[in-house]
Design an enzyme around this catalytic site. Structure first.
Site, short mmCIF file in Angstrom:
data_model
loop_
_atom_site.label_atom_id
_atom_site.label_comp_id
_atom_site.label_asym_id
_atom_site.label_seq_id
_atom_site.Cartn_x
_atom_site.Cartn_y
_atom_site.Cartn_z
N LYS A 1 10.07 45.84 32.66
CA LYS A 1 11.08 46.02 33.71
C LYS A 1 12.03 44.84 33.64
O LYS A 1 11.59 43.69 33.42
CB LYS A 1 10.38 46.08 35.08
CG LYS A 1 11.32 46.38 36.24
CD LYS A 1 10.54 46.54 37.55
CE LYS A 1 11.46 46.88 38.72
NZ LYS A 1 10.71 47.09 39.97
N SER B 1 11.62 51.09 42.61
CA SER B 1 12.67 50.54 41.79
C SER B 1 12.36 50.50 40.29
O SER B 1 13.26 50.32 39.49
CB SER B 1 12.99 49.12 42.26
OG SER B 1 11.89 48.27 42.06
N SER C 1 7.34 50.23 44.53
CA SER C 1 8.19 50.36 43.34
C SER C 1 7.48 50.63 42.03
O SER C 1 8.11 50.93 41.03
CB SER C 1 9.06 49.12 43.17
OG SER C 1 10.09 49.12 44.13
#
Lengths: 490, 478
Positions: free
Chosen positions: A78, A153, A177
């Site tokens: 990420k 996210s 997330s």
């Protein structure tokens, strides 16, 4: 060989037997990214050159028989994990040019095990969002339905793994997330106990809630990553020495299921829950019951308080964490600032997106003198109540089973104009972060060709059993093996 | 002017003497090239986290105990949020609720010459900011983050100080405590010890305090006095003209000897303090505090009283001895061992040993025999066994020499002698002591000691063995 379908241990076997080299495997996945990601936008940076270099090094280590289970296997991070020498944007214009001079502890540990980083995945700006629509680098699409969001996210990581562009990816979970995008994309995602994975080098959103973890195809795959990234880190004073360093030990459900009572909190199965999801939840409970797990109805009455408390605490911390982006030292700087104030104002006005600015303002307001007690202190009290209610639940039951999200993946643009509705999509996940507990989301069915996820929540440092319960379910079902049709070919 | 009274509270920032910064491992040394001592943490790189340097806790506790303050068993860090270019994270890690030290007091010599107790509200840990260097020439500002993250102890007094002179007394007292305890190098020019003063005036007898102004960043005793005096005068003038003092932050201009407005309360920041989620609370157990307490040296005040009443030492001597715990330790041993007059031995100490231990930062652990060697040397000098002028050289030799001092003394006693003087003295003594000469001649050789003694009495520092040889020769030739 259908490499894209393989689990981590299968890939490891292939490398070990030299059926394929790490360079070949890396090129294979890079090719998949190059051919498919234009549909998804799941990557912000694809680092072919350094991936190939790392793969070559891995092959050398394998040829010397000094490899670990993860040596030579591709991964994606990420884009909030700092990667030395590779762009790390956090999904923001503010950091569109930021190249960290050091690796996050999570990245460093996986690199030391020989994993090959293919690149950095898209995400909501500064991890603020539940749909991956707030990224400066454009929204990510859900591989199951390109009209739908992948969740957020960690939407890029989830979409990339779901489309099998990479075997596994890292994510971070501040209010859901990891779990919510895992659930929207039919994947397994583990949000570890707060403090069990180092936050060093992970760009902060809300320090007391942020926790890194894996998003993968199965509980077993996630365990292999978690085993490496967990543990106390001297660079992160909030990382916890109590974290077990023993590897996750998978057992057959026959060995332990009958000793486990799982709680079903009535607040998570209330009217807000889509009735199709409810029926999938009931199906999955049947699978568990058949294996011998016992179930009990419980109450977590404080859950309705979690969303407001979460948005106050997370925004307050964010308002301070994000102060450092001022155009002075790194990242975006506005053109021709007239003076210091102009530099600050325009850099932050131009560099941050709407959602980030909104949360900075909420947070600064909640911390202002005169409002501090009413908002911030009250939110901390609620946080304590939520934690206590989980603790008393764990006096009654060993684990808690609940939906990850009140709906399946929603349409792109559907909730962007209604903040409250967007925030409510985290209604089942934020309380776990506020309490600092571990939880894993697993796929338990499909509705209209969209995956449904359920989460297994445990007491502190119970990742071993959480992943075992998830794995036992996956030994009985095939939901985690489903691949979105468009991406299910070489 | 006599109708007015002044109320002053001081906030003193003390840089703690540590090798590395409060939340990172970079060096705190002063004077290196800009930004060479700024790590990723100090620069506030995204993803970095503060890690507490534990040695600051011990230093803060030492200070707290020295001022009779109470040490918080649980202490927390908070973020003080404000934007400034030399504050890399745009928040300062400081303490608000639960500071490490609460309460305490020191005693100063007040305006009327009587002792005055000044209460200390709190002392808390925080990180220092970097420095902004403005260049008019290039019309830009440079930022040096070497100082960012240097540990500070901020010591906040109650508003109980009544004049500029008292403020200086208070500041000097705190300065002497922190330098004595070696928790700060006390270097005011380098900014290791600096202060903010809150000043207000009101009519004598008024219970209501006047509006205060804050004078920022004053880094010398002289300027504290001047800045406060200027500020008192300025405030009185304003009120006497019928205007009102505005609550604001002011800067002292050293060259013009005035204070200037920096920002008013309206422009003041709301610091939005909240507990720093990156740092766990500091938990201090009482055993640790007890241990520090037992290791804590007596403060200069206590020692001063003792030296005066027990040994009658002079002001001049006390001024030197009371500077460092290491001096006190050595002096205590010397006074214990020495048999000669305390004032005399301390004068010897100050003229010969002190410059050396001061220069080399000597501690008794390096040579625990030093006080004993020193006392033996002084005894030998006082008894005329070695010349006084050899003292410096002997000190150099005994300094790190852990063996017996007698060999060294032996060497120096034979070093130089005036043959003619010795011969003349011996012949004089033989001339004046016929009876003893006869006794010697009759075989009573023990009497030799008498002759040696007489010579030594007349010539200070002469080597006895040389004298002895010469006397035997002289007596034999009589």
């Amino acid at each position: 060989m259908e490499i894209y379908k393989k689990s981590i241990s299968e890939l490891s076997n292939l490398l070990d037997k030299k059926s394929i080299s790490s360079v070949e495997m890396t090129k294979y996945f890079i090719n998949r990214i190059n051919s498919y990601d234009s549909k998804l936008n799941s990557f912000i940076t694809i680092d072919e050159e350094s991936a190939e270099k790392e793969a070559k090094e891995a092959d050398e280590i394998i040829s010397k028989k000094k490899h670990s289970l993860l040596t030579g296997i591709p991964i994606a991070h990420k884009d909030l994990f700092s990667t030395k020498g590779t762009l790390t944007t956090c999904g923001s214009k503010m950091l569109e040019n930021y190249i960290p001079p050091f690796n996050a502890t999570v990245v460093e540990k996986l690199k030391k095990k020989g994993m090959v980083s293919l690149g950095k995945t898209n995400m909501d700006e500064f991890a603020m969002g539940s749909s991956n629509e707030s990224s400066f680098f454009g929204h990510v699409k859900n591989p199951w339905n390109l009209e739908k969001v992948p969740g957020g996210s960690s939407g890029g990581s989830a979409a990339a793994v779901a489309a099998r562009l990479v075997p596994i990816a890292t994510g971070s979970d501040t209010g859901g997330s990891i779990r919510q995008p895992a659930s929207f994309c039919g994947l397994t995602g583990l949000k570890p106990t707060y403090g069990s994975v180092s936050r060093y080098g992970m760009i902060a959103y809300a320090s007391s809630l942020d926790q890194g973890g894996p998003i993968g195809k199965s509980a077993k795959d996630c365990a292999k990553i978690y085993d490496v990234i967990k543990g106390f880190d001297k660079n992160d004073p909030t990382s916890n020495k109590k974290t077990s360093l023993k590897s996750i030990d998978f057992k057959s459900h026959k060995e332990y299921a009958k000793n486990i009572t799982i709680g079903l909190p009535k607040e998570y199965f209330s009217e807000e829950l889509d009735e199709n999801i409810l029926s999938k939840a009931q199906d999955s409970i049947k699978v568990f019951k058949k294996m011998g797990f016992k179930f009990k109805d419980i109450s977590l009455s404080s859950n309705n308080l979690s969303i407001p408390a979460y948005y106050i605490i997370a925004s307050a911390e964010a308002s301070s964490n994000l102060s450092r982006y001022d155009g002075v030292k790194f990242g975006y700087r506005c053109k021709n600032p007239k003076n210091l104030e102009d530099l600050y104002m325009r850099t932050r006005k131009e560099g941050f997106g709407k959602e980030v600015k909104k949360r900075i303002m909420i947070g600064a307001y909640a911390l202002s003198s005169g409002y501090y007690d009413e908002y911030y202190i009250r939110a901390l009290k609620i946080r304590r109540i939520i934690r206590d209610s989980f603790m008393s639940a764990f006096n009654e039951v060993d684990y808690i089973f609940a939906p990850t999200s009140p709906s399946t993946a929603f349409n792109i643009g559907e909730k962007t104009s209604n903040a409250v509705e967007m925030y409510l999509s985290d209604i089942y996940t934020t309380s776990i972060n506020l309490a600092g507990l571990p939880a894993a989301s697993i796929p338990v069915g499909m509705i209209n060709d969209l995956p449904v996820g359920m989460q297994i929540i445990g007491n502190y440092f119970s990742e071993n059993t959480i992943l075992n319960i998830a794995n036992s379910f996956q030994e009985e079902t095939d939901w985690h093996k489903k691949i979105p049709g468009e991406f299910d070919n070489e | 002017m006599n109708d007015w009274q002044t109320t002053i509270g001081l906030e003193i920032h003390v840089q703690l003497l540590t090798n590395s910064k409060i939340f990172s491992s970079s060096s705190t040394a002063y004077g290196s090239k800009p930004n060479r001592q700024a790590s990723y943490v100090d620069v506030g790189m995204p993803g970095t986290l503060p890690v507490l340097n534990k040695s600051v806790i011990k230093k803060a506790i030492e200070f707290g105990l020295a001022i009779n303050g109470s040490i918080s068993k649980k202490s927390i860090f908070a973020r003080k949020n404000y934007f400034y270019p030399d504050l890399p994270k745009n928040y300062q890690i400081s303490q608000l609720d639960l500071p490490i030290v609460e309460g305490g007091f020191i005693t100063i010599e007040g305006d009327k010459g009587i002792l005055k107790k000044i209460n200390i509200t709190r002392a808390h840990l925080e990180e220092d900011a970097g420095k902004s260097i403005h260049s008019e020439q290039n019309n830009c500002t440079y930022i040096d983050l070497n100082r960012a993250g240097t540990p500070l102890l901020e010591i906040v007094s109650e508003p109980e100080i009544s004049s500029a002179l008292e403020a200086v007394q208070y500041m000097k007292k705190i300065h002497s405590i922190v330098t004595f305890l070696q928790i700060c190098d006390g270097n005011m020019q380098e900014g290791s010890f600096r202060c903010d003063a809150n000043v207000s005036i009101n009519k004598k007898g008024d219970k209501q305090l006047g509006t205060r102004t804050e004078l920022k960043n004053i880094n010398s005793f002289k300027f504290v006095e001047k800045a406060i005096n200027y500020e008192i005068r300025r405030q009185i003038d304003i009120v006497e003209e019928g205007s009102k003092v505005i609550q604001e932050t002011r800067l002292y201009d050293e060259e013009k000897d005035i204070t200037k407005s920096m920002r008013s309360k309206e422009e003041a920041n709301d610091y939005r303090y909240f507990p720093d989620p990156d740092l766990l609370p500091i938990e201090i157990d009482s055993d640790y505090i007890t241990q520090i307490k037992s290791d804590l040296p007596d403060l200069p005040d206590v020692k001063e009283k003792y030296y005066r009443t027990e040994y009658n030492l002079t002001d001049e001597q006390l001024n030197i001895i009371l500077n460092k715990p290491s001096f006190i330790k050595i002096v205590d041993e010397i006074l214990d061992i020495s048999k000669i007059d305390p004032i005399k031995i301390i004068n010897y100490f100050i003229s010969s040993l002190y410059p050396k231990i001061n220069k080399d930062n000597f501690s008794l652990d390096e040579n625990p025999y030093l006080p004993k060697s020193f006392c033996e040397t002084i005894d030998a000098i006082e008894n005329g066994l070695i010349p006084k002028h050899s003292l410096k050289k002997i000190i150099d030799e005994i300094f790190l020499n852990k063996d017996s001092v007698s060999e060294i003394l032996q060497k120096y006693s034979s070093e130089e002698h005036d043959d003619d003087l010795i011969d003349q003295t011996i012949s004089d003594i033989i001339e004046n002591n016929k009876k003893q000469v006869d006794e010697y001649k009759s075989g009573k050789t023990k009497i030799l000691g008498f002759f040696v003694g007489q010579v030594l009495k007349n010539i200070k520092g002469v080597n006895p063995s040389i004298v002895k040889d010469k006397i035997i020769k002289a007596l034999n030739s009589v």
